[in-house]
Write a protein that holds these residues in place. Structure first.
Motif, mmCIF file in Angstrom:
data_model
loop_
_atom_site.group_PDB
_atom_site.id
_atom_site.type_symbol
_atom_site.label_atom_id
_atom_site.label_comp_id
_atom_site.label_asym_id
_atom_site.label_seq_id
_atom_site.Cartn_x
_atom_site.Cartn_y
_atom_site.Cartn_z
ATOM 1 N N ALA A 32 -45.246 39.570 -35.924
ATOM 2 C CA ALA A 32 -44.070 39.095 -36.542
ATOM 3 C C ALA A 32 -44.170 37.964 -37.716
ATOM 4 N N CYS A 33 -45.519 37.728 -37.890
ATOM 5 C CA CYS A 33 -45.893 36.527 -39.075
ATOM 6 C C CYS A 33 -46.329 37.318 -40.342
ATOM 7 N N ARG A 34 -45.712 36.558 -41.551
ATOM 8 C CA ARG A 34 -45.987 37.081 -42.711
ATOM 9 C C ARG A 34 -46.875 35.996 -43.401
ATOM 10 N N VAL A 35 -47.894 36.539 -44.113
ATOM 11 C CA VAL A 35 -48.623 35.398 -44.840
ATOM 12 C C VAL A 35 -48.951 35.971 -46.286
ATOM 13 N N SER A 36 -48.834 35.413 -47.381
ATOM 14 C CA SER A 36 -49.051 35.790 -48.580
ATOM 15 C C SER A 36 -50.442 35.098 -49.137
#
Length: 175
Positions: A32-36
């Motif tokens: 569920a986590c988004r990282v750029s």
């Protein structure tokens, strides 16, 4: 009221631009986590020092990150957790002990560490919101990575782990 539609349009475009990743950034989905992250920058920094770092590795028969406890076999539901653990591992154990007499290499290590710190903060926020749950598989894989690391002296283990950074980056990009 005449300027309102123009203002609204400019405001919308401004918000949209601020939400977009910067050039070279890639958005990773770890559960569920988004990282750029700027993988181009990290890979370029690592490529510039890889030969130097790997030449400092006295034990070439052992791997800290790879087979038989391969990251590539981690379930998608555990990717957030193990990524957070690995970023913390690299921040707390690896980058701290990777200092050389070469200022160029040290600057590249520092740049990579800063990228990891930023990504770890984002994953940490997600982790704190309970969107990043650690399963038994990721816990066991991480314990094995720690055991591999702690089986060596601190400097050798740190250099070996940094020299294996491409294993982690490849895994992240394939996930």
């Amino acid at each position: 009221m005449r300027g309102s539609p123009l203002f609204l349009c400019l405001f919308s475009v401004s918000c949209w631009v601020n939400l977009m990743p910067t050039a070279g950034d890639k958005i990773f989905h770890f559960g569920a986590c988004r990282v750029s992250m700027s993988m181009t920058e990290i890979r370029a920094g690592f490529t510039a020092i890889k030969a130097n770092i790997q030449s400092r590795d006295p034990i070439r028969t052992l791997s800290i990150l790879s087979h038989p406890h391969s990251l590539h076999k981690v379930k998608s539901s555990d990717r957030c957790c193990i990524t957070y653990q690995l970023f913390t591992f690299y921040m707390d154990k690896v980058f701290k002990h990777c200092r050389t007499e070469d200022s160029f290499v040290n600057r590249k290590i520092s740049s990579i560490a800063n990228s990891f710190l930023s990504a770890r903060r984002k994953l940490g926020q997600c982790h704190e919101q309970n969107n990043c749950v650690c399963g038994e598989e990721s816990t066991e894989k991480f314990k094995q990575i720690l055991a591999n690391y702690e089986g060596l002296n601190v400097t050798s283990a740190a250099m070996k782990s940094l020299g294996e950074l491409d294993i982690l980056l490849d895994w992240m990009e394939k996930s």
